[in-house]
Design a protein around this motif. Sequence first.
Motif, PDB file in Angstrom:
ATOM      1  N   GLN A 153       0.837  -1.198   0.000  1.00 56.08           N
ATOM      2  CA  GLN A 153       0.000   0.000   0.000  1.00 56.08           C
ATOM      3  C   GLN A 153       0.867   1.241   0.000  1.00 56.08           C
ATOM      4  O   GLN A 153       1.832   1.337   0.750  1.00 56.08           O
ATOM      5  CB  GLN A 153      -0.892   0.015   1.255  1.00 56.08           C
ATOM      6  N   ASP A 154       0.518   2.200  -0.834  1.00 52.46           N
ATOM      7  CA  ASP A 154       1.157   3.507  -0.830  1.00 52.46           C
ATOM      8  C   ASP A 154       0.350   4.390   0.120  1.00 52.46           C
ATOM      9  O   ASP A 154      -0.838   4.640  -0.110  1.00 52.46           O
ATOM     10  CB  ASP A 154       1.163   4.097  -2.240  1.00 52.46           C
ATOM     11  N   PHE A 155       0.961   4.858   1.182  1.00 48.02           N
ATOM     12  CA  PHE A 155       0.267   5.677   2.176  1.00 48.02           C
ATOM     13  C   PHE A 155      -0.342   6.922   1.542  1.00 48.02           C
ATOM     14  O   PHE A 155      -1.432   7.350   1.910  1.00 48.02           O
ATOM     15  CB  PHE A 155       1.245   6.070   3.295  1.00 48.02           C
ATOM     16  N   LEU A 156       0.365   7.508   0.555  1.00 43.62           N
ATOM     17  CA  LEU A 156      -0.106   8.749  -0.051  1.00 43.62           C
ATOM     18  C   LEU A 156      -1.355   8.548  -0.918  1.00 43.62           C
ATOM     19  O   LEU A 156      -2.027   9.518  -1.247  1.00 43.62           O
ATOM     20  CB  LEU A 156       1.013   9.393  -0.874  1.00 43.62           C
ATOM     21  N   THR A 157      -1.656   7.309  -1.302  1.00 43.43           N
ATOM     22  CA  THR A 157      -2.862   7.051  -2.089  1.00 43.43           C
ATOM     23  C   THR A 157      -3.902   6.264  -1.288  1.00 43.43           C
ATOM     24  O   THR A 157      -4.926   5.864  -1.835  1.00 43.43           O
ATOM     25  CB  THR A 157      -2.516   6.266  -3.377  1.00 43.43           C
ATOM     26  N   MET A 158      -3.643   6.067  -0.026  1.00 43.84           N
ATOM     27  CA  MET A 158      -4.526   5.281   0.824  1.00 43.84           C
ATOM     28  C   MET A 158      -5.811   6.058   1.113  1.00 43.84           C
ATOM     29  O   MET A 158      -5.768   7.246   1.438  1.00 43.84           O
ATOM     30  CB  MET A 158      -3.791   4.971   2.130  1.00 43.84           C
ATOM     31  N   ALA A 159      -6.944   5.377   1.001  1.00 41.56           N
ATOM     32  CA  ALA A 159      -8.232   6.007   1.310  1.00 41.56           C
ATOM     33  C   ALA A 159      -8.321   6.253   2.813  1.00 41.56           C
ATOM     34  O   ALA A 159      -7.859   5.437   3.613  1.00 41.56           O
ATOM     35  CB  ALA A 159      -9.377   5.104   0.857  1.00 41.56           C
TER      36      ALA A 159
END
Length: 191
Positions: A153-159
């Motif tokens: 998971q990319d934190f910057l694109t995490m919902a």
Amino acid sequence: MGKLKKKQPITKVSKQEGPGFKHSRAETAKLIRRYHLLNKQLAQCKSDKSSKTQITREKEKAIIKEMEMLGGLDWYQKASQLGQSKSRGGDSSKWLIQTLRSTLCADELKEAAKPIRILEVGAVAPDNYKQHERWIKVEPIDLNPQHESIRKQDFLTMAPPATEDSKFDIVSLSLVVNFVGDPEDRGTFCV
């Protein structure tokens, strides 16, 4: 009185320090620092929209090539695993556990209705908090997980969390913010 050694800037890492380099503390730290520097230089090249010249494209290719010579993201993360090994002091969860224990009294920890929820961004190992699972629940994520129990998971694109129950009490960003090459994205971590 002895002379203090002046810290030398990182300019080049020799080819021998790629995937087959010796795993000394100094070499591992040097690899990690160099990879961070290259990552920031690459982000700077990519964000410079005004000068997408041949020179910029060639610089990007050279940076990517050097990152690959170092072993790429996979090897960077293996070096990070070495860096957090018990023989080298362990991971940052030790500090966080001590901080939580010194902040919360023992009775609060025992009587907590639900565990403290931690999102561990850039997780290297899935079991850093295992012995504390009675009062801590961790969700480890990483861009390039090295273990199947760590979610990719990319934190910057995490919902954002959908419900109150799915929110995190703590977001752990140990050695993550300095990895992000783009200054605006680094700021996003802190918002």
